[in-house]
Motif scaffolding. Structure first.
Motif, mmCIF file in Angstrom:
data_model
loop_
_atom_site.group_PDB
_atom_site.id
_atom_site.type_symbol
_atom_site.label_atom_id
_atom_site.label_comp_id
_atom_site.label_asym_id
_atom_site.label_seq_id
_atom_site.Cartn_x
_atom_site.Cartn_y
_atom_site.Cartn_z
ATOM 1 N N LEU A 1 -2.888 4.830 -12.591
ATOM 2 C CA LEU A 1 -3.412 6.059 -11.986
ATOM 3 C C LEU A 1 -4.784 5.852 -11.336
ATOM 4 O O LEU A 1 -5.099 6.450 -10.315
ATOM 5 N N ASN A 2 -5.589 4.978 -11.915
ATOM 6 C CA ASN A 2 -6.948 4.794 -11.386
ATOM 7 C C ASN A 2 -6.977 4.144 -9.995
ATOM 8 O O ASN A 2 -8.011 4.109 -9.346
ATOM 9 N N MET A 3 -5.815 3.655 -9.538
ATOM 10 C CA MET A 3 -5.764 3.101 -8.185
ATOM 11 C C MET A 3 -5.222 4.128 -7.189
ATOM 12 O O MET A 3 -4.911 3.785 -6.052
ATOM 13 N N GLY A 4 -5.072 5.368 -7.614
ATOM 14 C CA GLY A 4 -4.443 6.394 -6.760
ATOM 15 C C GLY A 4 -3.029 6.604 -7.262
ATOM 16 O O GLY A 4 -2.333 5.661 -7.572
ATOM 17 N N TYR B 1 0.841 -1.204 0.000
ATOM 18 C CA TYR B 1 0.000 0.000 0.000
ATOM 19 C C TYR B 1 0.870 1.246 0.000
ATOM 20 O O TYR B 1 1.988 1.235 0.533
ATOM 21 N N ARG B 2 0.311 2.317 -0.517
ATOM 22 C CA ARG B 2 0.932 3.623 -0.319
ATOM 23 C C ARG B 2 0.758 3.966 1.164
ATOM 24 O O ARG B 2 -0.290 3.653 1.741
ATOM 25 N N VAL B 3 1.764 4.603 1.736
ATOM 26 C CA VAL B 3 1.717 4.880 3.170
ATOM 27 C C VAL B 3 0.428 5.616 3.534
ATOM 28 O O VAL B 3 -0.229 5.306 4.538
ATOM 29 N N GLU B 4 0.022 6.552 2.672
ATOM 30 C CA GLU B 4 -1.171 7.340 3.014
ATOM 31 C C GLU B 4 -2.453 6.523 2.950
ATOM 32 O O GLU B 4 -3.503 6.947 3.424
ATOM 33 N N GLU B 5 -2.382 5.328 2.381
ATOM 34 C CA GLU B 5 -3.579 4.480 2.332
ATOM 35 C C GLU B 5 -3.767 3.666 3.618
ATOM 36 O O GLU B 5 -4.820 3.072 3.818
ATOM 37 N N LEU B 6 -2.719 3.578 4.429
ATOM 38 C CA LEU B 6 -2.809 2.748 5.630
ATOM 39 C C LEU B 6 -3.656 3.445 6.689
ATOM 40 O O LEU B 6 -3.407 4.599 7.016
ATOM 41 N N LYS C 1 5.794 4.947 11.459
ATOM 42 C CA LYS C 1 7.223 5.281 11.645
ATOM 43 C C LYS C 1 7.888 4.316 12.616
ATOM 44 O O LYS C 1 8.974 3.808 12.391
ATOM 45 N N GLN C 2 7.195 4.075 13.725
ATOM 46 C CA GLN C 2 7.734 3.163 14.743
ATOM 47 C C GLN C 2 8.018 1.785 14.152
ATOM 48 O O GLN C 2 9.045 1.180 14.389
ATOM 49 N N HIS C 3 7.043 1.331 13.376
ATOM 50 C CA HIS C 3 7.187 -0.014 12.795
ATOM 51 C C HIS C 3 8.291 -0.069 11.758
ATOM 52 O O HIS C 3 8.926 -1.096 11.592
ATOM 53 N N VAL C 4 8.492 1.039 11.077
ATOM 54 C CA VAL C 4 9.593 1.087 10.108
ATOM 55 C C VAL C 4 10.909 1.027 10.879
ATOM 56 O O VAL C 4 11.814 0.258 10.543
ATOM 57 N N ARG C 5 10.977 1.813 11.936
ATOM 58 C CA ARG C 5 12.207 1.872 12.732
ATOM 59 C C ARG C 5 12.548 0.506 13.303
ATOM 60 O O ARG C 5 13.683 0.087 13.337
ATOM 61 N N LYS C 6 11.546 -0.212 13.742
ATOM 62 C CA LYS C 6 11.815 -1.509 14.372
ATOM 63 C C LYS C 6 11.957 -2.644 13.362
ATOM 64 O O LYS C 6 12.145 -3.795 13.739
ATOM 65 N N GLY C 7 11.827 -2.299 12.110
ATOM 66 C CA GLY C 7 12.065 -3.328 11.086
ATOM 67 C C GLY C 7 10.867 -4.229 10.788
ATOM 68 O O GLY C 7 11.018 -5.347 10.334
ATOM 69 N N PHE C 8 9.651 -3.747 11.019
ATOM 70 C CA PHE C 8 8.471 -4.542 10.665
ATOM 71 C C PHE C 8 7.916 -4.149 9.303
ATOM 72 O O PHE C 8 7.239 -4.920 8.644
ATOM 73 N N ILE C 9 8.181 -2.907 8.932
ATOM 74 C CA ILE C 9 7.669 -2.409 7.654
ATOM 75 C C ILE C 9 8.833 -1.903 6.816
ATOM 76 O O ILE C 9 9.731 -1.234 7.336
ATOM 77 N N ALA C 10 8.797 -2.244 5.525
ATOM 78 C CA ALA C 10 9.791 -1.684 4.600
ATOM 79 C C ALA C 10 9.094 -0.654 3.731
ATOM 80 O O ALA C 10 7.946 -0.858 3.309
ATOM 81 N N LEU C 11 9.784 0.441 3.480
ATOM 82 C CA LEU C 11 9.242 1.465 2.580
ATOM 83 C C LEU C 11 10.114 1.536 1.338
ATOM 84 O O LEU C 11 11.329 1.487 1.432
ATOM 85 N N GLN C 12 9.461 1.640 0.195
ATOM 86 C CA GLN C 12 10.220 1.784 -1.037
ATOM 87 C C GLN C 12 9.598 2.862 -1.894
ATOM 88 O O GLN C 12 8.377 3.097 -1.814
ATOM 89 N N HIS C 13 10.412 3.472 -2.707
ATOM 90 C CA HIS C 13 9.891 4.504 -3.587
ATOM 91 C C HIS C 13 8.934 3.897 -4.599
ATOM 92 O O HIS C 13 9.190 2.815 -5.120
ATOM 93 N N GLY C 14 7.872 4.617 -4.886
ATOM 94 C CA GLY C 14 6.878 4.124 -5.835
ATOM 95 C C GLY C 14 7.434 4.009 -7.240
ATOM 96 O O GLY C 14 7.072 3.110 -7.988
ATOM 97 N N ILE C 15 8.308 4.919 -7.578
ATOM 98 C CA ILE C 15 8.908 4.879 -8.915
ATOM 99 C C ILE C 15 10.425 4.880 -8.766
ATOM 100 O O ILE C 15 10.984 5.685 -8.021
ATOM 101 N N GLU C 16 11.024 3.928 -9.409
ATOM 102 C CA GLU C 16 12.476 3.818 -9.364
ATOM 103 C C GLU C 16 13.026 4.101 -10.744
ATOM 104 O O GLU C 16 12.349 3.899 -11.748
ATOM 105 N N THR C 17 14.290 4.522 -10.784
ATOM 106 C CA THR C 17 14.931 4.601 -12.092
ATOM 107 C C THR C 17 15.532 3.242 -12.381
ATOM 108 O O THR C 17 16.095 2.600 -11.494
ATOM 109 N N ALA C 18 15.372 2.789 -13.592
ATOM 110 C CA ALA C 18 15.754 1.422 -13.935
ATOM 111 C C ALA C 18 17.240 1.181 -13.744
ATOM 112 O O ALA C 18 17.659 0.083 -13.397
#
Ligand code: ZN
Ligand code: ZN
Length: 479
Positions: free
Chosen positions: A102-105, A26-31, A39-56
């Motif tokens: 785009l239609n999914m946000g 999910y996008r973070v704002e959808e949670l 943030k807490q869960h990211v810090r403790k290693g339960f959640i990983a965040l990745q950029h929505g768009i990466e350069t190949a």
């Protein structure tokens, strides 16, 4: 001491968040949780965040190559035409965004996609019946089905993917039961996916009946049978895009069907929904070239079933020339040869599928047939809001003639119905589509034969190939 501390941290997470996010993306704002909690869960290693768009060239998706700059992590889009840039109100920079999903946000460069990387929630398990079985289907597999089912189980236990190349009406669904049951007994998550909503709707009640003690979820747009955490999921490929490394077993039915075959987003979605080690099983009557060649080369294990489960040959389509059918309809006339065929069939009490190449033709032809008063007639197409209700009425026999576009070419089984194509020479009808259409006929043991007629204004390669395909399968089936 360290172990103890480690353990206490490992259990220090929000269980609702775990259940919500596990195996999803999910996008973070959808949670539906506070920023602080996340943030807490990211810090403790339960959640990983990745950029929505990466350069190949970031090397994150090594299968990409050749001058493509962006990759949308959610839908796999790499087509430069399908990205836009905007002055982003969030990060105050020029941000790329993905147009394809785009239609999914919106997904932008600065969007953060969250996945759960902490412990797995407890799995919802299925309770075996009194006989220790989960599968309560009481039918008997034909010899061919049983052999394929056993080979599929063997292959899956070795973690390998498998192709089931089986003629229409061979009973593909039933031969999956042993493999599905085995996976469920091992507490694995199983998905049976297909590109078509109609096929999901057809499969869902059959799966529920076969596995009465297993929570089964059906996922398609507008579905009301969603069960969170169900160990058995029947889903359109489209709906899998929300999943991330979730399923232990993936069965893909009608793998050659439009739009799966043509839409890389759906293929990406299915791939992403699977765990890295999950074996795939592909089911089809008309395998697309990639799978077919891999199978023939020996790179993909699989089995071919050339006989229908009831042991009768496939109906071989008959060609019938009707002249310029477009012109006839434009003039408000029905070609006499076709009218005669329909009249004979309806008088004999036989239901008819009539396939047409376009929605506009569907409307005109349905109207002409209704005027002839040959019996209750209706037309269905992909955007028809009453489509499911009409298919139901056709199944019940209250509609006798169902005019349809290619949406019903597969997956829908109506015993004792017969089929015709109006305008079989139209390019919409390729070999695959025509094989599938002819495959609607003779599906039940009580009515194993019937007409499949291609009304045309000149034979096409697709028509000839479809007929040859069916004849060859009949030969392989020993007829
Ligand atoms: Zn931004
Ligand atoms: Zn995208």
């Amino acid at each position: 001491m360290l172990l103890f501390r480690d353990d206490s941290i490992r259990s220090d997470f929000n269980h609702d968040l775990q259940r919500f996010l596990y195996g999803r993306e999910y996008r973070v704002e959808e949670l539906p949780f506070s920023k602080e909690t996340i943030k807490q869960h990211v810090r403790k290693g339960f959640i990983a965040l990745q950029h929505g768009i990466e350069t190949a060239d970031g090397g994150l998706l090594p299968f990409l190559s050749g001058g493509r700059r962006w990759v949308c992590r959610r839908c796999g889009n790499t087509d430069p035409e399908l990205f836009g840039t905007c002055t982003c109100g969030r990060c105050n920079r020029s941000c790329a965004y993905c147009r394809r999903c785009l239609n999914m946000g919106v997904i932008r460069s600065c969007t953060e996609l969250a996945t759960w990387i902490g412990p797995e929630p407890r799995r919802l398990s299925a309770a075996p019946g009194e006989n220790g079985r989960l599968c309560q289907w009481s039918g008997i597999l034909s010899e061919e089905q049983a052999a394929a089912a056993a080979e599929l189980v063997r292959c899956q236990s070795e973690g390998e993917s498998f192709l089931i190349w089986a003629v229409t009406g061979s009973g593909k669904t039933e031969l999956l039961f042993p493999a599905i049951e085995r996976a469920l007994l091992r507490n694995e998550r199983v998905v049976l996916t297909t590109p078509r909503t109609d096929v999901v709707r057809e499969l869902f009640p059959r799966m529920k009946a076969a596995f009465p003690n297993v929570p089964v979820s059906a996922l398609y747009a507008g579905s009301e049978d969603r069960i969170p955490d169900a160990p058995l999921v029947i889903s359109t490929a489209h709906q899998l895009i929300r999943f991330h490394r979730y399923f232990d077993r993936i069965f893909i039915d009608e793998v050659d069907a439009f739009p799966f075959h043509f839409d890389p987003m759906l293929q990406y979605a299915v791939q992403k929904a699977a765990k890295e080690t999950a074996p795939f099983a592909y089911l089809t009557a008309t395998p697309p070239p990639g799978l077919k060649n891999a199978f023939l080369r020996g790179d993909l294990r699989g089995i071919k079933i050339a006989r229908r489960f009831h042991g009768h040959p496939l109906p071989v389509p008959r060609f019938c020339w009707i002249g310029n059918w477009k012109k006839s309809v434009a003039k408000g006339l029905l070609p006499p040869a076709m009218l005669k065929w329909i009249r004979e069939k309806t008088e004999a009490g036989i239901r008819i599928f009539l396939f047409v190449p376009s929605v506009s033709l569907l409307r005109d032809l349905t109207e002409l047939l209704q005027r002839e008063a040959l019996g209750p007639t209706a037309g269905v197409h992909a955007d028809d809001p009453d489509r499911h209700a009409k298919v139901m009425l056709f199944r019940e026999g209250r509609i006798r003639i169902l005019v349809t576009t290619t949406i019903l070419e597969r997956g829908v089984t109506i015993p004792a119905a017969e089929a015709a194509v109006f305008g079989a020479d139209d390019p919409v009808f390729d070999e695959q589509a025509l094989v599938q259409i002819a495959g609607r006929v003779g599906r039940s043991p009580d009515h194993p034969a019937g007409d499949a007629v291609f009304f045309h204004n000149g034979r096409t390669l697709g028509m000839v190939r479809a007929r040859r395909h069916i004849e060859r399968m009949n030969e392989e089936g020993g007829f």
